[in-house]
Design an enzyme around this catalytic site. Structure first.
Site, PDB file in Angstrom:
ATOM      1  N   ILE A 122     -14.409   6.468  -0.703  1.00  0.00           N
ATOM      2  CA  ILE A 122     -13.460   6.492  -1.818  1.00  0.00           C
ATOM      3  C   ILE A 122     -14.134   6.510  -3.180  1.00  0.00           C
ATOM      4  CG2 ILE A 122     -11.658   5.344  -0.489  1.00  0.00           C
ATOM      5  CD1 ILE A 122     -12.353   2.766  -1.915  1.00  0.00           C
ATOM      6  N   TYR A 185      -6.270   7.478 -10.474  1.00  0.00           N
ATOM      7  CA  TYR A 185      -6.418   7.203  -9.036  1.00  0.00           C
ATOM      8  C   TYR A 185      -5.224   7.761  -8.259  1.00  0.00           C
ATOM      9  CZ  TYR A 185      -6.846   4.173  -4.859  1.00  0.00           C
ATOM     10  OH  TYR A 185      -6.944   3.685  -3.591  1.00  0.00           O
ATOM     11  N   ALA A 187      -3.222  10.132  -9.102  1.00  0.00           N
ATOM     12  CA  ALA A 187      -3.214  11.595  -9.144  1.00  0.00           C
ATOM     13  C   ALA A 187      -4.042  12.180  -8.010  1.00  0.00           C
ATOM     14  CB  ALA A 187      -3.745  12.084 -10.491  1.00  0.00           C
TER      15      ALA A 187
END
Length: 286
Positions: A122, A185, A187
């Site tokens: 991430i 984030y 988006a």
């Protein structure tokens, strides 16, 4: 003819069918993962690390990847003690456009194919109010989103006998319902949801035996998540080990989506049907 009773019956029937579709789950059979060939990214910490341990307990054959080689070695050694049939690691930075294919080739060479490809990387995430930093948003869209979409889905992965389950862990609650402090984030999460949900359709239309499981997670008690949300979110954090197990089970059962904790599914459904911004905002503090 009065259609109102018929309409009520149809609405009630639709509600029951929807409820069953949301909450009915096939039973998980641990033996499905014995000998399964797994490539797990972001495996050095957090949910990725916990997934590695669960896969090891189920007797899977695993390739771990993350940026920190020393930590990967430690995770690999623990996996061996937990029962992994085979385990290898390869240090890699998924922000490098050349790394995903290299990692896949390494995994296929070591395991002879892949059954599970778990994308769990991430990267750095800010948890703050929008400050107009367009460059940060552009960086997220240009780096984080392509990280997942760069992985090859055919060719060397789909060797004879492969049953590929494509689990995308790079999702969280803001990928379904926008929340405060997550503008950039959120988006990227909506972009990933749209990309892989559309990809699922295309794989099905091409009759490819690839299952895509999208993972929507709440606040998890990983070190990075707790540090970034401290003092800003008044919600309990759920155990990373339990989240990892829920994701693995969902992938093994080839589910379209998994929500953890489970109540997030209901929240997402209600949030779409009955938006209530003040209620959602009450859980966040600037």
């Amino acid at each position: 003819m009065d259609m109102k009773p018929i309409g009520k019956v149809l609405c009630a029937t639709a509600f029951v069918i929807g409820f069953l579709a949301v909450f009915w789950k096939d039973s998980f059979k641990p033996e499905r993962l014995s000998g399964a060939r797994v490539l797990l990214t972001g495996a050095s910490a957090g949910i990725g690390e916990q997934m590695a341990y669960h896969y090891a307990r189920f007797g899977a054959e695993i390739v771990l990847t993350a940026r920190r080689e020393a930590v990967l070695q430690e995770v690999m050694e623990k996996c061996l003690t937990l029962g992994a049939k085979k385990i290898f690691y390869i240090p890699a930075d998924m922000s490098n456009p050349l790394e995903p294919e290299k990692v896949v080739q390494f995994a296929v060479q070591k395991l002879g194919g892949l059954d599970y490809l778990v994308l769990n990387h991430i990267g750095m995430t800010r948890f703050q109010m929008w400050d107009g930093d367009v460059e940060y948003t552009r960086w997220l869209m240009q780096v984080r989103f392509p990280r997942c979409s760069r992985f090859p889905l055919s060719g060397t992965i789909l060797l004879p006998g492969s049953l590929l389950v494509f689990s995308i862990l790079s999702f969280s609650f803001p990928g379904k319902i926008p929340t405060p402090f997550t503008t950039s984030y959120s988006a990227t999460k909506f972009a990933l949801d749209g990309f892989f949900s559309s990809l699922r359709h295309e794989l099905s239309m091409q009759k490819k035996n690839i299952s895509v499981t999208l993972c929507i997670l709440g606040l998890i008690d990983t070190k990075s998540a707790l540090e970034s949300t401290r003092g800003k979110v008044s919600l309990p954090a759920s155990p990373a080990s339990d989240a990892a197990l829920a994701i693995i089970q969902a992938g093994a059962m080839r589910m379209r989506e998994v929500f953890y904790p489970g109540w997030l599914h209901l929240v997402c459904c209600l949030g779409v049907l009955f938006p209530c911004d003040p209620f959602l905002q009450s859980f966040y503090s600037p």
